[in-house]
Design a protein around this motif. Structure first.
Motif, PDB file in Angstrom:
ATOM      1  N   LEU A 114       0.874  -1.176   0.000  1.00 43.23           N
ATOM      2  CA  LEU A 114       0.000   0.000   0.000  1.00 43.23           C
ATOM      3  C   LEU A 114       0.909   1.224   0.000  1.00 43.23           C
ATOM      4  O   LEU A 114       1.449   1.609   1.041  1.00 43.23           O
ATOM      5  CB  LEU A 114      -0.914   0.003   1.231  1.00 43.23           C
ATOM      6  N   ASN A 115       1.110   1.814  -1.155  1.00 41.64           N
ATOM      7  CA  ASN A 115       2.047   2.927  -1.296  1.00 41.64           C
ATOM      8  C   ASN A 115       1.318   4.248  -1.504  1.00 41.64           C
ATOM      9  O   ASN A 115       0.634   4.440  -2.498  1.00 41.64           O
ATOM     10  CB  ASN A 115       2.989   2.682  -2.483  1.00 41.64           C
ATOM     11  N   PHE A 116       1.442   5.134  -0.526  1.00 42.46           N
ATOM     12  CA  PHE A 116       0.922   6.497  -0.643  1.00 42.46           C
ATOM     13  C   PHE A 116      -0.550   6.504  -1.045  1.00 42.46           C
ATOM     14  O   PHE A 116      -0.956   7.189  -1.977  1.00 42.46           O
ATOM     15  CB  PHE A 116       1.795   7.316  -1.599  1.00 42.46           C
ATOM     16  N   SER A 117      -1.317   5.709  -0.314  1.00 42.92           N
ATOM     17  CA  SER A 117      -2.756   5.613  -0.562  1.00 42.92           C
ATOM     18  C   SER A 117      -3.442   6.930  -0.203  1.00 42.92           C
ATOM     19  O   SER A 117      -2.948   7.714   0.608  1.00 42.92           O
ATOM     20  CB  SER A 117      -3.358   4.487   0.288  1.00 42.92           C
ATOM     21  N   ASP A 118      -4.604   7.156  -0.811  1.00 47.82           N
ATOM     22  CA  ASP A 118      -5.407   8.334  -0.483  1.00 47.82           C
ATOM     23  C   ASP A 118      -5.728   8.301   1.009  1.00 47.82           C
ATOM     24  O   ASP A 118      -6.296   7.323   1.499  1.00 47.82           O
ATOM     25  CB  ASP A 118      -6.694   8.312  -1.309  1.00 47.82           C
ATOM     26  N   PRO A 119      -5.394   9.356   1.763  1.00 45.88           N
ATOM     27  CA  PRO A 119      -5.617   9.322   3.216  1.00 45.88           C
ATOM     28  C   PRO A 119      -7.072   9.471   3.639  1.00 45.88           C
ATOM     29  O   PRO A 119      -7.413   9.126   4.774  1.00 45.88           O
ATOM     30  CB  PRO A 119      -4.796  10.516   3.724  1.00 45.88           C
ATOM     31  N   TRP A 120      -7.940   9.981   2.771  1.00 50.60           N
ATOM     32  CA  TRP A 120      -9.334  10.219   3.129  1.00 50.60           C
ATOM     33  C   TRP A 120      -9.426  10.771   4.551  1.00 50.60           C
ATOM     34  O   TRP A 120      -9.900  10.094   5.460  1.00 50.60           O
ATOM     35  CB  TRP A 120     -10.155   8.933   3.004  1.00 50.60           C
ATOM     36  N   PRO A 121      -8.970  11.991   4.778  1.00 50.06           N
ATOM     37  CA  PRO A 121      -8.816  12.517   6.140  1.00 50.06           C
ATOM     38  C   PRO A 121     -10.113  12.778   6.906  1.00 50.06           C
ATOM     39  O   PRO A 121     -10.099  12.797   8.142  1.00 50.06           O
ATOM     40  CB  PRO A 121      -8.051  13.828   5.916  1.00 50.06           C
ATOM     41  N   LYS A 122     -11.236  12.975   6.215  1.00 52.52           N
ATOM     42  CA  LYS A 122     -12.482  13.254   6.923  1.00 52.52           C
ATOM     43  C   LYS A 122     -13.044  11.983   7.558  1.00 52.52           C
ATOM     44  O   LYS A 122     -13.012  10.912   6.965  1.00 52.52           O
ATOM     45  CB  LYS A 122     -13.508  13.858   5.959  1.00 52.52           C
ATOM     46  N   ILE A 149       1.598  -7.060   5.044  1.00 53.80           N
ATOM     47  CA  ILE A 149       1.239  -5.843   4.328  1.00 53.80           C
ATOM     48  C   ILE A 149       2.358  -4.854   4.569  1.00 53.80           C
ATOM     49  O   ILE A 149       2.774  -4.634   5.706  1.00 53.80           O
ATOM     50  CB  ILE A 149      -0.093  -5.253   4.829  1.00 53.80           C
ATOM     51  N   VAL A 150       2.875  -4.268   3.500  1.00 53.62           N
ATOM     52  CA  VAL A 150       3.913  -3.240   3.615  1.00 53.62           C
ATOM     53  C   VAL A 150       3.301  -1.920   3.163  1.00 53.62           C
ATOM     54  O   VAL A 150       2.869  -1.783   2.021  1.00 53.62           O
ATOM     55  CB  VAL A 150       5.150  -3.573   2.756  1.00 53.62           C
ATOM     56  N   MET A 151       3.268  -0.964   4.078  1.00 60.08           N
ATOM     57  CA  MET A 151       2.623   0.317   3.803  1.00 60.08           C
ATOM     58  C   MET A 151       3.644   1.447   3.892  1.00 60.08           C
ATOM     59  O   MET A 151       4.448   1.503   4.813  1.00 60.08           O
ATOM     60  CB  MET A 151       1.510   0.563   4.824  1.00 60.08           C
TER      61      MET A 151
END
Length: 213
Positions: A114-122, A149-151
């Protein structure tokens, strides 16, 4: 970020059907046949422009790599990078990771990136984060027992959320790194975002979490 439409993308993807899988569900349970070998399979969700997966494939010819990217105008760049790398151990999927169990059988995947996934901060978008518990259930189903899982991310909020989510799911945290590039890991392969953010002096966070079942 608004993505520029590329009207030639459909034809380009069809021309490279040796790399781009048109119907991932048709390979469910038989991805080894797609690669015509019995090597481990690593899955990257959110491949982006493909720098990571193309370079990983060169660095690890003993592994098969599958990259998922939903944006057609982005995955065409990944296809080109794979072609330029002249590797045959990469397949790309132009689709959304809504339910991976439609594309992969139980215990079919050896590792997930999982590389630089959308953080969806809300808060109201929590269920869209790729480390939300419902996604972890999917990963556990398609991955072999004891798999990792490598994030990697530059987003501190997403990283903290993910570490807690992994822990609450019962996973073992094998690595929690708050500034990856201070480690000078010679095996680390950077994504396009990683290069950009690290040049700006931003810390890159990495976590390795392992399922126990």
């Amino acid at each position: 970020m608004r993505l520029r439409n590329k009207p030639w993308a459909d034809d380009f993807l069809k021309e490279n059907d040796d790399i781009v899988v048109s119907s991932a569900s048709s390979y469910k349970g038989s991805w080894k046949h797609a690669f015509q070998n019995d090597k481990p399979i690593h899955l990257e969700i959110g491949t982006g422009k493909g720098q990571f997966i193309a370079n990983m494939a060169k660095q690890h010819p003993d592994v098969n790599f599958i990259g998922m990217e939903r944006a057609k105008s982005v995955i065409v760049n990944a296809v080109q990078k794979v072609k330029d790398a002249e590797v045959d151990n990469v397949r790309l999927i132009n689709d959304n990771a809504i339910d991976l169990r439609d594309m992969f059988s139980k215990h079919e995947i050896d590792l997930i990136y999982l590389n630089f996934s959308d953080p969806w901060p809300k808060n109201r978008h929590e269920k869209r984060r790729l480390t939300y518990s419902l996604f972890l259930e999917q990963y556990q189903h398609i991955m072999k027992r004891g798999s990792q899982i490598v994030m990697k991310t530059d987003n501190k909020g997403l990283f903290e959320y993910s570490v807690v989510s992994f822990s609450q799911f019962g996973m073992v945290l094998e690595e929690v790194t708050l500034n990856l590039h201070e480690l000078h890991d010679p095996l680390n392969v950077m994504t396009e975002y990683e290069e950009k953010f690290s040049k700006q002096g931003q810390p890159i966070y990495r976590c390795r979490a392992r399922f126990t079942e």
